[in-house]
Design a protein around this motif. Sequence first.
Motif, PDB file in Angstrom:
ATOM      1  N   ASP A   9       0.804  -1.225   0.000  1.00 56.31           N
ATOM      2  CA  ASP A   9       0.000   0.000   0.000  1.00 56.31           C
ATOM      3  C   ASP A   9       0.836   1.274   0.000  1.00 56.31           C
ATOM      4  OD1 ASP A   9      -2.321  -1.479  -0.035  1.00 56.31           O
ATOM      5  OD2 ASP A   9      -2.531  -1.470   2.155  1.00 56.31           O
ATOM      6  N   GLU A  10       2.123   1.142   0.211  1.00 54.08           N
ATOM      7  CA  GLU A  10       3.018   2.302   0.187  1.00 54.08           C
ATOM      8  C   GLU A  10       3.611   2.445  -1.216  1.00 54.08           C
ATOM      9  OE1 GLU A  10       3.557   4.549   2.321  1.00 54.08           O
ATOM     10  OE2 GLU A  10       3.034   3.699   4.263  1.00 54.08           O
ATOM     11  N   PRO A  11       3.764   3.664  -1.705  1.00 51.21           N
ATOM     12  CA  PRO A  11       4.416   3.850  -3.006  1.00 51.21           C
ATOM     13  C   PRO A  11       5.896   3.455  -2.927  1.00 51.21           C
ATOM     14  CG  PRO A  11       3.894   5.980  -2.000  1.00 51.21           C
ATOM     15  CD  PRO A  11       3.338   4.923  -1.106  1.00 51.21           C
ATOM     16  N   LEU A  12       6.445   3.031  -4.040  1.00 54.06           N
ATOM     17  CA  LEU A  12       7.848   2.622  -4.093  1.00 54.06           C
ATOM     18  C   LEU A  12       8.762   3.733  -3.597  1.00 54.06           C
ATOM     19  CD1 LEU A  12      10.043   0.599  -4.831  1.00 54.06           C
ATOM     20  CD2 LEU A  12       9.930   1.472  -7.181  1.00 54.06           C
ATOM     21  N   ASP A  13       8.464   4.976  -3.929  1.00 55.97           N
ATOM     22  CA  ASP A  13       9.292   6.094  -3.480  1.00 55.97           C
ATOM     23  C   ASP A  13       9.407   6.141  -1.957  1.00 55.97           C
ATOM     24  OD1 ASP A  13       9.840   6.883  -6.046  1.00 55.97           O
ATOM     25  OD2 ASP A  13       8.382   8.521  -6.068  1.00 55.97           O
ATOM     26  N   HIS A  14       8.356   5.783  -1.260  1.00 53.43           N
ATOM     27  CA  HIS A  14       8.402   5.753   0.208  1.00 53.43           C
ATOM     28  C   HIS A  14       9.446   4.737   0.680  1.00 53.43           C
ATOM     29  CE1 HIS A  14       7.130   5.586   4.398  1.00 53.43           C
ATOM     30  NE2 HIS A  14       7.169   4.265   4.267  1.00 53.43           N
ATOM     31  N   HIS A  15       9.418   3.538   0.097  1.00 56.04           N
ATOM     32  CA  HIS A  15      10.372   2.492   0.485  1.00 56.04           C
ATOM     33  C   HIS A  15      11.806   2.904   0.170  1.00 56.04           C
ATOM     34  CE1 HIS A  15       7.205  -0.315   1.470  1.00 56.04           C
ATOM     35  NE2 HIS A  15       6.644  -0.088   0.293  1.00 56.04           N
ATOM     36  N   LEU A  16      12.013   3.476  -1.007  1.00 58.87           N
ATOM     37  CA  LEU A  16      13.365   3.888  -1.397  1.00 58.87           C
ATOM     38  C   LEU A  16      13.877   5.016  -0.509  1.00 58.87           C
ATOM     39  CD1 LEU A  16      13.030   3.691  -5.285  1.00 58.87           C
ATOM     40  CD2 LEU A  16      13.998   1.989  -3.711  1.00 58.87           C
ATOM     41  N   SER A  17      13.010   5.934  -0.149  1.00 58.80           N
ATOM     42  CA  SER A  17      13.403   7.020   0.748  1.00 58.80           C
ATOM     43  C   SER A  17      13.763   6.477   2.129  1.00 58.80           C
ATOM     44  CB  SER A  17      12.262   8.029   0.851  1.00 58.80           C
ATOM     45  OG  SER A  17      12.572   9.026   1.787  1.00 58.80           O
ATOM     46  N   LEU A  18      12.988   5.525   2.605  1.00 55.19           N
ATOM     47  CA  LEU A  18      13.259   4.916   3.907  1.00 55.19           C
ATOM     48  C   LEU A  18      14.598   4.174   3.901  1.00 55.19           C
ATOM     49  CD1 LEU A  18      12.029   4.569   6.710  1.00 55.19           C
ATOM     50  CD2 LEU A  18      10.842   2.556   5.861  1.00 55.19           C
ATOM     51  N   ILE A  19      14.894   3.470   2.816  1.00 60.02           N
ATOM     52  CA  ILE A  19      16.182   2.777   2.679  1.00 60.02           C
ATOM     53  C   ILE A  19      17.323   3.789   2.635  1.00 60.02           C
ATOM     54  CG2 ILE A  19      17.614   1.398   1.105  1.00 60.02           C
ATOM     55  CD1 ILE A  19      14.961  -0.101   0.391  1.00 60.02           C
ATOM     56  N   ASP A  20      17.120   4.884   1.923  1.00 58.78           N
ATOM     57  CA  ASP A  20      18.146   5.921   1.837  1.00 58.78           C
ATOM     58  C   ASP A  20      18.449   6.504   3.212  1.00 58.78           C
ATOM     59  OD1 ASP A  20      19.946   7.646   0.434  1.00 58.78           O
ATOM     60  OD2 ASP A  20      18.459   9.239   0.598  1.00 58.78           O
ATOM     61  N   THR A  21      17.402   6.818   3.961  1.00 56.77           N
ATOM     62  CA  THR A  21      17.570   7.414   5.284  1.00 56.77           C
ATOM     63  C   THR A  21      18.118   6.418   6.307  1.00 56.77           C
ATOM     64  OG1 THR A  21      15.724   8.894   4.853  1.00 56.77           O
ATOM     65  CG2 THR A  21      16.348   8.596   7.154  1.00 56.77           C
ATOM     66  N   THR A  22      17.588   5.212   6.287  1.00 56.49           N
ATOM     67  CA  THR A  22      17.890   4.230   7.320  1.00 56.49           C
ATOM     68  C   THR A  22      19.183   3.461   7.070  1.00 56.49           C
ATOM     69  OG1 THR A  22      15.501   3.966   7.592  1.00 56.49           O
ATOM     70  CG2 THR A  22      16.879   2.293   8.602  1.00 56.49           C
ATOM     71  N   TYR A  23      19.546   3.263   5.812  1.00 56.23           N
ATOM     72  CA  TYR A  23      20.702   2.414   5.513  1.00 56.23           C
ATOM     73  C   TYR A  23      21.776   3.107   4.682  1.00 56.23           C
ATOM     74  CZ  TYR A  23      23.425  -1.620   4.010  1.00 56.23           C
ATOM     75  OH  TYR A  23      24.448  -2.484   3.756  1.00 56.23           O
ATOM     76  N   LEU A  24      21.414   3.631   3.528  1.00 56.19           N
ATOM     77  CA  LEU A  24      22.435   4.185   2.633  1.00 56.19           C
ATOM     78  C   LEU A  24      23.170   5.371   3.245  1.00 56.19           C
ATOM     79  CD1 LEU A  24      20.629   3.891  -0.822  1.00 56.19           C
ATOM     80  CD2 LEU A  24      22.310   2.338   0.212  1.00 56.19           C
ATOM     81  N   SER A  25      22.484   6.197   3.994  1.00 55.68           N
ATOM     82  CA  SER A  25      23.165   7.316   4.649  1.00 55.68           C
ATOM     83  C   SER A  25      24.187   6.811   5.662  1.00 55.68           C
ATOM     84  CB  SER A  25      22.148   8.230   5.336  1.00 55.68           C
ATOM     85  OG  SER A  25      21.455   7.530   6.357  1.00 55.68           O
ATOM     86  N   GLN A  26      23.888   5.688   6.299  1.00 60.66           N
ATOM     87  CA  GLN A  26      24.817   5.107   7.272  1.00 60.66           C
ATOM     88  C   GLN A  26      26.047   4.515   6.582  1.00 60.66           C
ATOM     89  OE1 GLN A  26      24.090   5.654  10.597  1.00 60.66           O
ATOM     90  NE2 GLN A  26      22.529   6.843   9.545  1.00 60.66           N
ATOM     91  N   ILE A  27      25.847   3.937   5.417  1.00 56.34           N
ATOM     92  CA  ILE A  27      26.988   3.426   4.641  1.00 56.34           C
ATOM     93  C   ILE A  27      27.913   4.582   4.267  1.00 56.34           C
ATOM     94  CG2 ILE A  27      27.652   2.522   2.381  1.00 56.34           C
ATOM     95  CD1 ILE A  27      25.939   0.280   2.745  1.00 56.34           C
ATOM     96  N   THR A  28      27.318   5.696   3.862  1.00 56.88           N
ATOM     97  CA  THR A  28      28.110   6.877   3.506  1.00 56.88           C
ATOM     98  C   THR A  28      28.967   7.326   4.687  1.00 56.88           C
ATOM     99  OG1 THR A  28      26.416   7.565   1.935  1.00 56.88           O
ATOM    100  CG2 THR A  28      27.974   9.255   2.675  1.00 56.88           C
TER     101      THR A  28
END
Length: 118
Positions: A9-28
């Motif tokens: 029920d969530e748009p794909l952009d929501h999931h990608l944004s959550l991954i960016d905030t929760t994981y990819l920013s931490q990798i950076t």
Amino acid sequence: GATRRHFVDEPLDHHLSLIDTTYLSQITLCHHYAREFASRTRGGIILISSASSTKVSPFLATYASAKAALANLGMTLWYELRPLNVDVVIGLLGATDTAALRVAATEEGFKVWCCVYL
């Protein structure tokens, strides 16, 4: 952030944004500081994961899986950086008293009775 809606029920952009905030920013951040600390042969990295990463977490599929990936990253970095005198610690937090948790609790009809206060 995390919501109490079904994955589909969530748009794909929501999931990608959550991954960016929760994981990819931490990798950076880890990449930047791990290189710096390794060159000094000392330092420490603290990653905050979630208890939701270790169990079935309905309505939190993307958040929980990103936090699981973060915990795995932390364990791997701990192993790789240990010989360089760089510590890596992973915190697995449970329910934390936040506005989002209180809203979710109200919507689900339960009281927040045990929380970690930061």
